[in-house]
Design a protein around this motif. Structure first.
Motif, short mmCIF file in Angstrom:
data_model
loop_
_atom_site.label_atom_id
_atom_site.label_comp_id
_atom_site.label_asym_id
_atom_site.label_seq_id
_atom_site.Cartn_x
_atom_site.Cartn_y
_atom_site.Cartn_z
N PHE A 17 -6.25 -49.40 -17.04
CA PHE A 17 -5.50 -50.43 -17.74
C PHE A 17 -4.16 -49.89 -18.24
CE2 PHE A 17 -9.66 -52.65 -18.33
CZ PHE A 17 -9.30 -53.80 -17.63
N ALA A 18 -4.14 -48.65 -18.70
CA ALA A 18 -2.89 -48.06 -19.19
C ALA A 18 -1.91 -47.85 -18.04
CB ALA A 18 -3.17 -46.74 -19.90
N SER A 19 -2.42 -47.56 -16.86
CA SER A 19 -1.53 -47.33 -15.73
C SER A 19 -0.87 -48.62 -15.25
CB SER A 19 -2.29 -46.67 -14.58
OG SER A 19 -3.22 -47.58 -14.03
N CYS A 20 -1.43 -49.76 -15.61
CA CYS A 20 -0.84 -51.04 -15.22
C CYS A 20 0.30 -51.46 -16.13
CB CYS A 20 -1.91 -52.13 -15.23
SG CYS A 20 -3.22 -51.86 -14.04
N LEU A 21 0.43 -50.83 -17.28
CA LEU A 21 1.44 -51.22 -18.25
C LEU A 21 2.69 -50.36 -18.12
CD1 LEU A 21 -0.76 -51.63 -21.44
CD2 LEU A 21 0.15 -53.44 -20.00
N ASP A 22 3.80 -50.90 -18.62
CA ASP A 22 5.04 -50.16 -18.69
C ASP A 22 4.98 -49.20 -19.87
OD1 ASP A 22 7.63 -49.39 -18.13
OD2 ASP A 22 8.51 -50.97 -19.38
N ARG A 23 5.55 -48.02 -19.74
CA ARG A 23 5.48 -47.03 -20.82
C ARG A 23 6.20 -47.47 -22.08
NH1 ARG A 23 6.18 -40.88 -18.83
NH2 ARG A 23 3.97 -40.54 -18.45
N ALA A 24 7.11 -48.41 -21.97
CA ALA A 24 7.89 -48.84 -23.13
C ALA A 24 7.07 -49.71 -24.09
CB ALA A 24 9.13 -49.60 -22.68
N GLN A 25 5.95 -50.23 -23.62
CA GLN A 25 5.14 -51.09 -24.47
C GLN A 25 4.31 -50.26 -25.46
OE1 GLN A 25 2.75 -53.54 -21.95
NE2 GLN A 25 4.48 -54.69 -21.16
N PRO A 26 4.19 -50.75 -26.69
CA PRO A 26 3.39 -50.01 -27.68
C PRO A 26 1.90 -49.95 -27.31
CG PRO A 26 4.65 -51.77 -28.74
CD PRO A 26 4.86 -51.89 -27.27
N LEU A 27 1.42 -50.93 -26.57
CA LEU A 27 0.02 -50.93 -26.17
C LEU A 27 -0.29 -49.74 -25.26
CD1 LEU A 27 -2.70 -52.37 -26.24
CD2 LEU A 27 -1.93 -53.76 -24.31
N TRP A 28 0.70 -49.31 -24.48
CA TRP A 28 0.48 -48.17 -23.60
C TRP A 28 0.17 -46.92 -24.41
CZ3 TRP A 28 2.46 -43.33 -22.90
CH2 TRP A 28 2.06 -42.66 -21.73
N LEU A 29 0.88 -46.72 -25.50
CA LEU A 29 0.64 -45.55 -26.35
C LEU A 29 -0.75 -45.60 -26.96
CD1 LEU A 29 1.71 -42.98 -27.66
CD2 LEU A 29 2.58 -44.41 -29.51
N VAL A 30 -1.18 -46.77 -27.38
CA VAL A 30 -2.52 -46.92 -27.95
C VAL A 30 -3.58 -46.60 -26.90
CG1 VAL A 30 -4.15 -48.59 -28.91
CG2 VAL A 30 -1.77 -48.59 -29.68
N LEU A 31 -3.40 -47.12 -25.68
CA LEU A 31 -4.37 -46.87 -24.62
C LEU A 31 -4.37 -45.40 -24.20
CD1 LEU A 31 -3.95 -50.04 -22.38
CD2 LEU A 31 -5.80 -49.52 -23.96
N ALA A 32 -3.20 -44.78 -24.17
CA ALA A 32 -3.13 -43.36 -23.81
C ALA A 32 -3.85 -42.50 -24.85
CB ALA A 32 -1.68 -42.93 -23.67
N CYS A 33 -3.67 -42.84 -26.12
CA CYS A 33 -4.39 -42.11 -27.18
C CYS A 33 -5.89 -42.35 -27.08
CB CYS A 33 -3.88 -42.54 -28.55
SG CYS A 33 -2.22 -41.97 -28.89
#
Length: 57
Positions: A17-33
């Protein structure tokens, strides 16, 4: 070991799911953590199972 397997499976699902998002989105940081936390929890669980004291037979 089923718990560790479930944690690793959840880690991979969240990573997809994190790979489907753009890195600029805050949700990506949450999913990566969350991926890191789940992976560390799985490693901790595997360590606990492997190093558990053996019961006398």
């Amino acid at each position: 070991m089923r718990t560790a397997g479930a944690l690793l499976y959840a880690c991979f699902v969240v990573a997809v799911f994190a790979s489907c998002l753009d890195r600029a989105q805050p949700l990506w940081l949450v999913l990566a953590c969350l991926v890191v936390v789940l992976f560390v929890a799985a490693l901790t669980r595997i360590h606990a199972v492997v190093n558990a004291p053996r019961s006398p037979e």
